[in-house]
Design an enzyme around this catalytic site. Structure first.
Site, PDB file in Angstrom:
ATOM      1  N   SER A   1       1.602  -7.435  -1.061  1.00 42.12           N
ATOM      2  CA  SER A   1       2.329  -8.468  -0.306  1.00 42.12           C
ATOM      3  C   SER A   1       1.578  -9.795  -0.263  1.00 42.12           C
ATOM      4  O   SER A   1       2.174 -10.831   0.033  1.00 42.12           O
ATOM      5  CB  SER A   1       2.664  -7.981   1.107  1.00 42.12           C
ATOM      6  OG  SER A   1       1.524  -7.917   1.923  1.00 42.12           O
TER       7      SER A   1
ATOM      8  N   THR B   1       0.824  -1.221   0.000  1.00 37.49           N
ATOM      9  CA  THR B   1       0.000   0.000   0.000  1.00 37.49           C
ATOM     10  C   THR B   1       0.847   1.255   0.000  1.00 37.49           C
ATOM     11  O   THR B   1       0.483   2.256  -0.616  1.00 37.49           O
ATOM     12  CB  THR B   1      -0.927   0.001   1.236  1.00 37.49           C
ATOM     13  OG1 THR B   1      -1.876  -1.040   1.071  1.00 37.49           O
ATOM     14  CG2 THR B   1      -1.659   1.310   1.407  1.00 37.49           C
TER      15      THR B   1
HETATM   16  N1  ASP Z   1      -2.671  -5.280   0.465  1.00 36.23           N
HETATM   17  C1  ASP Z   1      -1.593  -4.431   0.905  1.00 36.23           C
HETATM   18  C2  ASP Z   1      -0.324  -5.262   0.923  1.00 36.23           C
HETATM   19  O1  ASP Z   1      -0.108  -6.010   1.851  1.00 36.23           O
HETATM   20  C3  ASP Z   1      -1.890  -3.869   2.257  1.00 36.23           C
HETATM   21  C4  ASP Z   1      -0.874  -2.901   2.812  1.00 36.23           C
HETATM   22  O2  ASP Z   1       0.235  -2.775   2.351  1.00 36.23           O
HETATM   23  O3  ASP Z   1      -1.235  -2.204   3.809  1.00 36.23           O
HETATM   24  O4  ASP Z   1       0.457  -5.199   0.004  1.00 36.23           O
END
Ligand code: ASP
Length: 301
Positions: free
Chosen positions: A54, A12
């Protein structure tokens, strides 16, 4: 002036809105443009390793992070890994093992809101992570929301809050004040003499539920390693006893961890725990689930 290396991996922190939802788009250099203050205490080089949510990271991606740190260990004073928060705890635990002998700081960070978004936690987290990476204390940590968390104790417990992480079972190692000062509250531990250099991703983690069907275990016979995330201090329900015995007899190594976030497994405490011991299941002790998985994948237990 400290010399740092930023490894950008997506998450994110690097996201931009697309027609398919948030997706990583900013590279490491673009992230650094949002925190010019860091040039007062460090210089930062960048390696863009990957640009992934991720959720999509694999064992190979995590090994690539560890290898990038090792490859550049002599050239830099510390390392920052910008990472998605969803699986950051798994990566932190794994790097805690794979880089246990490193004499430099390795700091994972991320953000709940993208860099540049209103009220984003991203600039603070990236700046704080650089401050900790420049602070000369060896070890793998996560820096999020002003806290420094030991790599093997990181747990994401909230899916939306800015303060989404806790240090499971132990207090945070330290904090970063609003004045930017790093304060350590726990003494440093010396680096290990050695560390594993590979991992076996073939480890299955199964959460026990009150009604898990015992016939399910037959499908796992011969699978190399299975971790059972059991209840409380740990144990095998009587109705699963023969199924778990047959699994162990098939050659599978069976490990026990707990669904509790802190406190760990104590198999000797209850009869259900002694049943697990008698079957030959291996206790993973006082570990988070993420760290239990990492320790088994690295062959440490
Ligand atoms: N979906 C995102 C990730 O883990 C969530 C984040 O980075 O806060 O890449």
């Amino acid at each position: 002036m400290k010399n740092l290396l930023l490894l950008a991996t997506g998450g994110t922190i690097a996201c931009r809105e697309t027609e398919n939802g948030l997706s990583p788009a900013l590279d490491g250099a673009a992230l650094l443009d949002f925190v010019p203050q860091l040039h007062t205490f460090c210089t930062v080089d960048v390696r863009d390793l990957m640009q992934l949510d991720s959720t999509d990271l694999t064992a190979d991606d995590r090994l690539a992070m560890a290898q990038a740190v090792r490859q550049h260990a002599d050239r830099y004073d510390g390392f920052v890994i910008a990472h998605g928060t969803d699986t950051l705890a798994y990566t932190a635990a794994l790097l805690h093992h794979l880089l246990a002998d490193l004499t430099k700081p390795v700091v994972l960070t991320g953000a709940m809101l993208p860099m540049g978004a209103p009220d984003s936690d991203a600039p603070r987290n990236l700046l704080d992570a650089c401050r900790v990476a420049a602070d000369s204390r060896a070890g793998v940590v996560a820096v999020l929301c002003g806290k420094i968390l030991a790599g093997n104790r990181v747990v994401k417990y909230h899916s939306t809050r800015i303060d989404a992480f806790v240090s499971a079972g132990v207090p945070p190692l330290g904090v970063i004040g609003t004045d930017g000062k790093v304060r350590w509250d726990v003494p440093a531990a010396p680096p290990a003499q050695t560390a594993p250099d590979s991992l076996d991703p073939h480890v299955l983690l199964i959460k026990l539920t009150p009604d898990l069907d015992p016939t399910f275990f037959a499908a796992l016979h011969g699978y190399p390693k299975v971790i059972l995330e059991t209840f409380g201090a740990g144990g095998i329900p009587a109705r699963l006893e023969s199924a778990v015995r047959a699994l162990i007899e098939s050659g599978t190594r069976v490990y026990i961890t707990t669904q509790c976030v802190a406190g760990g497994v104590q198999l000797h405490h209850y009869a259900v725990g002694r049943r697990a011991e008698a079957l030959g299941a291996i206790s993973l002790g006082d570990r988070t689930t993420e760290d239990a998985l990492a320790a088994v994948q690295c062959g440490e237990i």
